[in-house]
Design a protein around this motif. Structure first.
Motif, PDB file in Angstrom:
ATOM      1  N   MET A 157       0.718  -1.020   0.016  1.00 43.20           N
ATOM      2  CA  MET A 157       0.033  -0.003  -0.102  1.00 43.20           C
ATOM      3  C   MET A 157       0.952   1.214   0.029  1.00 43.20           C
ATOM      4  O   MET A 157       1.880   1.265   0.689  1.00 43.20           O
ATOM      5  CB  MET A 157      -0.853  -0.121   1.379  1.00 43.20           C
ATOM      6  N   ASP A 158       0.466   2.165  -0.713  1.00 49.88           N
ATOM      7  CA  ASP A 158       1.190   3.246  -0.819  1.00 49.88           C
ATOM      8  C   ASP A 158       1.066   4.172   0.659  1.00 49.88           C
ATOM      9  O   ASP A 158       0.292   4.210   1.133  1.00 49.88           O
ATOM     10  CB  ASP A 158       0.684   4.376  -1.821  1.00 49.88           C
ATOM     11  N   GLY A 159       2.055   5.041   0.902  1.00 57.35           N
ATOM     12  CA  GLY A 159       2.169   5.782   2.080  1.00 57.35           C
ATOM     13  C   GLY A 159       1.554   7.179   1.965  1.00 57.35           C
ATOM     14  O   GLY A 159       1.842   8.073   2.941  1.00 57.35           O
ATOM     15  N   ASP A 160       0.859   7.711   0.877  1.00 56.71           N
ATOM     16  CA  ASP A 160       0.471   9.036   0.597  1.00 56.71           C
ATOM     17  C   ASP A 160      -1.165   9.003   0.893  1.00 56.71           C
ATOM     18  O   ASP A 160      -1.491  10.072   0.553  1.00 56.71           O
ATOM     19  CB  ASP A 160       0.837   9.454  -0.713  1.00 56.71           C
ATOM     20  N   GLY A 161      -1.665   7.945   1.364  1.00 56.38           N
ATOM     21  CA  GLY A 161      -3.163   8.094   1.561  1.00 56.38           C
ATOM     22  C   GLY A 161      -3.898   7.924   0.192  1.00 56.38           C
ATOM     23  O   GLY A 161      -5.243   7.934   0.319  1.00 56.38           O
ATOM     24  N   GLN A 162      -3.122   7.756  -0.824  1.00 52.05           N
ATOM     25  CA  GLN A 162      -4.026   7.270  -1.958  1.00 52.05           C
ATOM     26  C   GLN A 162      -4.850   6.110  -2.132  1.00 52.05           C
ATOM     27  O   GLN A 162      -5.643   5.775  -2.895  1.00 52.05           O
ATOM     28  CB  GLN A 162      -3.179   7.550  -3.300  1.00 52.05           C
ATOM     29  N   HIS A 163      -4.075   4.952  -1.260  1.00 51.74           N
ATOM     30  CA  HIS A 163      -4.606   3.680  -1.223  1.00 51.74           C
ATOM     31  C   HIS A 163      -5.576   3.509  -0.056  1.00 51.74           C
ATOM     32  O   HIS A 163      -4.815   3.509   0.972  1.00 51.74           O
ATOM     33  CB  HIS A 163      -3.543   2.629  -1.284  1.00 51.74           C
ATOM     34  N   ALA A 212      -7.048  11.367  -3.963  1.00 54.75           N
ATOM     35  CA  ALA A 212      -6.267  12.226  -4.142  1.00 54.75           C
ATOM     36  C   ALA A 212      -4.982  12.320  -3.297  1.00 54.75           C
ATOM     37  O   ALA A 212      -4.990  11.978  -2.330  1.00 54.75           O
ATOM     38  CB  ALA A 212      -6.951  13.976  -4.304  1.00 54.75           C
ATOM     39  N   ARG A 213      -3.786  12.602  -3.775  1.00 55.79           N
ATOM     40  CA  ARG A 213      -2.659  12.729  -2.942  1.00 55.79           C
ATOM     41  C   ARG A 213      -2.958  13.417  -1.627  1.00 55.79           C
ATOM     42  O   ARG A 213      -3.286  14.643  -1.748  1.00 55.79           O
ATOM     43  CB  ARG A 213      -1.460  12.968  -3.480  1.00 55.79           C
ATOM     44  N   ALA A 214      -2.859  12.986  -0.399  1.00 52.36           N
ATOM     45  CA  ALA A 214      -3.179  13.477   0.678  1.00 52.36           C
ATOM     46  C   ALA A 214      -2.334  14.871   0.902  1.00 52.36           C
ATOM     47  O   ALA A 214      -2.987  15.852   1.498  1.00 52.36           O
ATOM     48  CB  ALA A 214      -3.150  12.883   1.908  1.00 52.36           C
TER      49      ALA A 214
HETATM   50 MG    MG Z   1       0.743   8.347  -4.834  1.00 58.07          MG
END
Ligand code: MG
Ligand code: UDP
Length: 346
Positions: A112-118, A219-221
């Motif tokens: 899972m990505d760490g930017d909140g997109q997932h 969206a990217r957080a």
């Molecule tokens: Mg991303």
């Protein structure tokens, strides 16, 4: 007994459930990490309640230059174990994923990505497909690409038709890195020996029961994507050459095509001289021919160079990443064990 294949059937798909390791690569994600962790803790609580599933999260700090690492170190192990694996520099997302996979301890693995997109909230559905329906690889794909430029969509289309050309296990278009692997699928992925890793491709190549889940990425957080168009093009070439020989085949086909055209052209010249007795004005066609062949040859040398580069990096057999620091916090006793430094060469 030596076998040339690999039997991972003892690590059943959904049968004997240990737990779920959530692997999150983070590169300069300081701004959103605490929030993400809260959501993951809530998720772990839900999963424990619903499936009796133990969870851990593995944050892989990919050489961040901001406060990501110190924030990650301070995250509380509420409802789930927290591992923080810090790489010695920025090795790139694929290497970070591999480091996470190597450190995951609970059997099933979720990337899972760490930017909140997932969205962590979607994970419950992914876990359902694994535990309730018995799938081994649950991958997510963008529901649509309406918000992307036509150029980008064409690029994506070309990339996938090239990489899937003549392959038995097609890599699904649009699949992202947000995916869940059952214990045996994760074990299979760990066993692949190559250093140049293209995770999307490999996760599909291993087979097992796979299912696609469509979702709408958030969206990217905060912050901006680290993958610019140029960077993406580089990654595409990387993925293509480490995964398929399609470019080499295109080269051969182009060679055949050019040779055929040249042959036909030769015939037509012969025909004109013999039948109509004209002397053919030669040099424009000569120049065009030379330039075409010269250009095509340069491109093909470039393509071969890419593959030779791959071979070189496989032969050098360097570790894919170095872990500079590693800490584990257990959910129950909140004991901290520090092991520093440690390398990937295990
Ligand atoms: Mg991303
Ligand atoms: N990432 C990483 N190393 C890098 C670049 C990115 O670990 O060199 C991580 C990043 O922190 C994020 C994920 O990979 O968790 C996806 O990155 P990003 O959001 O920039 O890519 P996009 O979502 O645009 O594909």
């Amino acid at each position: 007994m030596m076998t040339l294949g690999s039997d991972v059937s003892n690590l059943s798909g959904a049968g004997r459930i240990q737990g779920l390791s959530i692997v999150v690569p983070v590169f300069n994600e300081a701004a959103g990490l605490a929030r993400l962790h809260e959501r993951l803790c809530a998720l772990a609580g839900t999963l424990r309640q619903k499936y009796g599933l133990a969870c851990e999260v593995v944050y892989v700090d990919d050489g961040s230059t901001d406060a990501t690492l110190s924030i990650a170190r301070g995250l509380p192990p509420t409802a789930l174990d927290v591992q923080v694996v810090s790489l010695s520099r920025n090795f790139g997302k694929e290497a970070a994923l591999m480091a996470g996979l190597d450190h995951a301890r609970l059997g099933a693995v979720l990337f899972m990505d760490g930017d909140g997109q997932h969205a962590p909230e979607l994970v419950e559905r992914l876990v359902g497909h694994w535990i309730d329906d018995g799938y081994d690889v649950v991958y997510t794909a963008k529901a649509h690409r309406d918000n992307e430029s036509i150029l980008r969509r064409m690029g994506v289309r070309t990339f996938y038709s090239l990489i899937n050309w003549g392959s038995r296990q097609k890599i699904p278009e649009d699949a992202g890195d947000f995916r869940l692997l059952s214990p045996r699928a994760a074990a299979a992925l760990r066993q692949l020996p190559e250093r140049n890793r293209f995770f999307k491709g490999l996760a599909s190549w291993i087979g097992f029961k796979q299912i696609r889940v469509d979702y709408e990425p958030e969206a990217r957080a905060h912050g901006v994507t680290t993958f610019s168009p140029g960077h993406l093009l580089g990654l595409s070439i990387e993925g293509l050459t480490s995964f398929s020989v399609a470019p080499l085949r295109v080269a051969s086909l182009l060679g055949v095509l050019l040779a055929t055209v040249a042959f036909l052209f030769g015939l037509s010249i012969l025909w004109e001289t013999v039948v109509s007795g004209k002397s053919v004005p030669g040099y424009p066609s000569l120049v065009v021919g030379l330039m075409t062949i010269g250009g095509v040859q340069l491109i093909m040398i470039g393509v071969m160079g890419e593959y030779i580069g791959k071979i070189l990096s496989e032969i050098k057999a360097r570790p894919i990443y170095f872990v500079a620091e590693h800490s584990v916090k257990s959910a129950d006793a909140s004991t901290v064990a520090d092991k520093t430094p440690q390398t990937a060469a295990e």
